[in-house]
Design an enzyme around this catalytic site. Structure first.
Site, PDB file in Angstrom:
ATOM      1  N   GLU A  31       0.841  -1.202   0.000  1.00  0.00           N
ATOM      2  CA  GLU A  31       0.000   0.000   0.000  1.00  0.00           C
ATOM      3  C   GLU A  31       0.879   1.255   0.000  1.00  0.00           C
ATOM      4  O   GLU A  31       1.692   1.447   0.905  1.00  0.00           O
ATOM      5  CB  GLU A  31      -0.906  -0.036   1.225  1.00  0.00           C
ATOM      6  CG  GLU A  31      -1.829  -1.258   1.221  1.00  0.00           C
ATOM      7  CD  GLU A  31      -2.321  -1.636   2.605  1.00  0.00           C
ATOM      8  OE1 GLU A  31      -2.069  -0.861   3.547  1.00  0.00           O
ATOM      9  OE2 GLU A  31      -2.945  -2.702   2.741  1.00  0.00           O
ATOM     10  N   LEU A  60      -5.891  -1.447  -0.150  1.00  0.00           N
ATOM     11  CA  LEU A  60      -5.760  -1.702   1.279  1.00  0.00           C
ATOM     12  C   LEU A  60      -6.348  -3.078   1.574  1.00  0.00           C
ATOM     13  O   LEU A  60      -7.487  -3.216   2.011  1.00  0.00           O
ATOM     14  CB  LEU A  60      -6.487  -0.634   2.087  1.00  0.00           C
ATOM     15  CG  LEU A  60      -6.065   0.817   1.834  1.00  0.00           C
ATOM     16  CD1 LEU A  60      -6.897   1.762   2.674  1.00  0.00           C
ATOM     17  CD2 LEU A  60      -4.590   1.006   2.143  1.00  0.00           C
ATOM     18  N   GLU A  62      -4.622  -6.524   3.053  1.00  0.00           N
ATOM     19  CA  GLU A  62      -3.471  -7.331   3.468  1.00  0.00           C
ATOM     20  C   GLU A  62      -3.679  -8.818   3.177  1.00  0.00           C
ATOM     21  O   GLU A  62      -2.715  -9.539   2.898  1.00  0.00           O
ATOM     22  CB  GLU A  62      -3.188  -7.125   4.959  1.00  0.00           C
ATOM     23  CG  GLU A  62      -2.515  -5.799   5.291  1.00  0.00           C
ATOM     24  CD  GLU A  62      -3.481  -4.626   5.311  1.00  0.00           C
ATOM     25  OE1 GLU A  62      -4.700  -4.871   5.253  1.00  0.00           O
ATOM     26  OE2 GLU A  62      -3.017  -3.473   5.388  1.00  0.00           O
ATOM     27  N   GLN A  84       1.981  -1.892   6.147  1.00  0.00           N
ATOM     28  CA  GLN A  84       2.261  -0.554   6.674  1.00  0.00           C
ATOM     29  C   GLN A  84       2.601  -0.546   8.157  1.00  0.00           C
ATOM     30  O   GLN A  84       3.462   0.209   8.597  1.00  0.00           O
ATOM     31  CB  GLN A  84       1.089   0.374   6.394  1.00  0.00           C
ATOM     32  CG  GLN A  84       1.000   0.786   4.938  1.00  0.00           C
ATOM     33  CD  GLN A  84       0.013   1.920   4.710  1.00  0.00           C
ATOM     34  OE1 GLN A  84      -0.898   2.137   5.509  1.00  0.00           O
ATOM     35  NE2 GLN A  84       0.187   2.642   3.620  1.00  0.00           N
ATOM     36  N   PHE A  85       1.918  -1.362   8.958  1.00  0.00           N
ATOM     37  CA  PHE A  85       2.211  -1.461  10.385  1.00  0.00           C
ATOM     38  C   PHE A  85       1.977  -2.900  10.822  1.00  0.00           C
ATOM     39  O   PHE A  85       1.145  -3.612  10.253  1.00  0.00           O
ATOM     40  CB  PHE A  85       1.334  -0.516  11.218  1.00  0.00           C
ATOM     41  CG  PHE A  85       1.667   0.935  11.032  1.00  0.00           C
ATOM     42  CD1 PHE A  85       2.681   1.533  11.767  1.00  0.00           C
ATOM     43  CD2 PHE A  85       0.975   1.708  10.112  1.00  0.00           C
ATOM     44  CE1 PHE A  85       2.988   2.870  11.601  1.00  0.00           C
ATOM     45  CE2 PHE A  85       1.279   3.050   9.934  1.00  0.00           C
ATOM     46  CZ  PHE A  85       2.287   3.629  10.681  1.00  0.00           C
ATOM     47  N   ILE A  89      -0.891  -6.914  10.019  1.00  0.00           N
ATOM     48  CA  ILE A  89      -0.335  -8.093   9.365  1.00  0.00           C
ATOM     49  C   ILE A  89      -1.216  -9.325   9.553  1.00  0.00           C
ATOM     50  O   ILE A  89      -1.113 -10.295   8.793  1.00  0.00           O
ATOM     51  CB  ILE A  89       1.094  -8.367   9.903  1.00  0.00           C
ATOM     52  CG1 ILE A  89       1.910  -9.199   8.908  1.00  0.00           C
ATOM     53  CG2 ILE A  89       1.062  -9.055  11.252  1.00  0.00           C
ATOM     54  CD1 ILE A  89       3.373  -9.324   9.314  1.00  0.00           C
ATOM     55  N   HIS A 131      -0.525   0.254  15.512  1.00  0.00           N
ATOM     56  CA  HIS A 131       0.676   0.700  14.828  1.00  0.00           C
ATOM     57  C   HIS A 131       1.927   0.490  15.681  1.00  0.00           C
ATOM     58  O   HIS A 131       3.025   0.881  15.277  1.00  0.00           O
ATOM     59  CB  HIS A 131       0.577   2.197  14.496  1.00  0.00           C
ATOM     60  CG  HIS A 131      -0.587   2.563  13.628  1.00  0.00           C
ATOM     61  ND1 HIS A 131      -1.887   2.450  14.047  1.00  0.00           N
ATOM     62  CD2 HIS A 131      -0.643   3.061  12.368  1.00  0.00           C
ATOM     63  CE1 HIS A 131      -2.695   2.860  13.083  1.00  0.00           C
ATOM     64  NE2 HIS A 131      -1.969   3.235  12.052  1.00  0.00           N
TER      65      HIS A 131
END
Length: 328
Positions: A31, A60, A62, A84-85, A89, A131
């Site tokens: 992303e 977006l 995952e 991204q964070f 995941i 995050h």
């Protein structure tokens, strides 16, 4: 000529450029990795140099990213996926556990899965809880997956190149708090570092401090404070939490007789517990004090006003060192 000093995130970017130059099969997807260069700019400049077919902005999604990476890897590409964070995941876990980790075994070696999944990890940047997580132990539990966590620009560069070369899946966790901390001179020489080895950052004979990721920063500070008092601590950066280089850890503990393990993940069922159990099995008769663990509490990462209470600090490490040093 003076080498340019690079931060950890810049070292990641440099390694990605090098890997993509060396091998046309390396592709980057995630992303905002293309136009924006990633949320932390780790992929900055890749799209301009290597084009839209090798640097792919994705929705977006995952779960889709995990599936795409497995399919690409099975067909000969080397996908490097950015999540991204770390808190995002988990949607990709089914593909990681059920397919990426098992592909070599399932096909009796006919297929492998040379994918790398990169994601920032850990607290310390005033971000929300999803995050700021450190859940490396979840991935260390999966047979067939390597879990790598660099703690400096040089190790980020060398370990990421080695991870991309690896024929099996690698989870590459980048401590967000270290992204722009402590830049160091770093040549772009393509040198790979071993994936399954610890790194001894400081020699000592009084006790062993074992850490990885962002907590290495506080661990080295604690070792410096101890040295001012005449206590020489050996500091070991685990770097690869799966598989563990237990031989290096055992040798250090046999030498010093005392051990403190420091990590940002919660205490229960963490990688630190596995290291402690393994050292008790291997070096019980050489231990002169019970192994201590300095960790985050068993709670979700708090909002930023409480972050510094959540992250294990130098004083916490020193207190644990006092405990092991008090044993005669």
């Amino acid at each position: 000529m003076n080498e340019k000093k690079l931060s950890l995130v810049e070292a990641v970017n440099l390694a990605l450029h090098r890997a993509m130059q060396e091998d046309d099969n390396v592709v980057v997807l995630g992303e905002d990795v293309g136009v924006n260069g990633g949320v932390f700019r780790a992929t900055l400049g890749l799209r301009e140099q290597f084009g839209l077919k090798r640097v792919i902005d994705t929705p977006l999604a995952e779960t889709a990213l995990g599936g795409l990476a497995v399919g690409m890897a099975a067909q000969g590409l080397k996908p490097v996926v950015e999540i991204q964070f770390m808190g995002f995941i988990y949607a990709a876990m089914d593909h990681l556990v059920s397919h990426a980790a098992r592909l070599r075994n399932r096909t009796r070696g006919r297929l492998s899965c040379p994918m790398v999944l990169r994601t920032p990890m850990g607290a310390g940047i005033r971000a929300p809880e999803h995050h700021s997580e450190s859940t490396e132990a979840m991935f260390a539990q999966i047979p067939g997956v390597r879990v790598v966590i660099p703690s400096s620009p040089a190790r980020a560069y060398g370990l990421l190149l080695a991870a991309i070369d690896d024929p099996d899946p690698v989870i590459f966790l980048e401590p967000t708090r270290l992204y722009r901390m402590n830049p160091q001179a770093l040549p772009d020489d393509g040198r790979r570092l071993p994936l399954d080895s610890c790194f001894t950052l400081r020699e000592g004979h009084d006790l062993t401090l074992i850490s990885w990721g962002a907590s290495v920063h506080e661990t080295l500070q604690a070792a410096t404070r101890l040295a001012e008092r005449g206590v020489e601590a050996e500091v070991i950066d685990v770097a690869c939490v799966k598989p563990l280089d237990l031989d290096t850890l055992e040798a250090s503990v046999r030498k010093t007789g005392r051990c403190v393990i420091i990590h940002e993940a919660p205490k229960s069922c963490a990688v630190g517990a596995e290291i402690a159990a393994s050292l008790y099995e291997r070096a019980w008769l050489d231990l002169q004090a019970p192994i201590q663990r300095v960790t985050a509490p068993d709670i979700p990462p708090p909002l930023y006003r409480l972050e510094q209470l959540y992250i294990p600090g130098v004083e916490d490490i020193l207190a644990a060192c006092e405990t092991v040093l008090e044993y005669a």
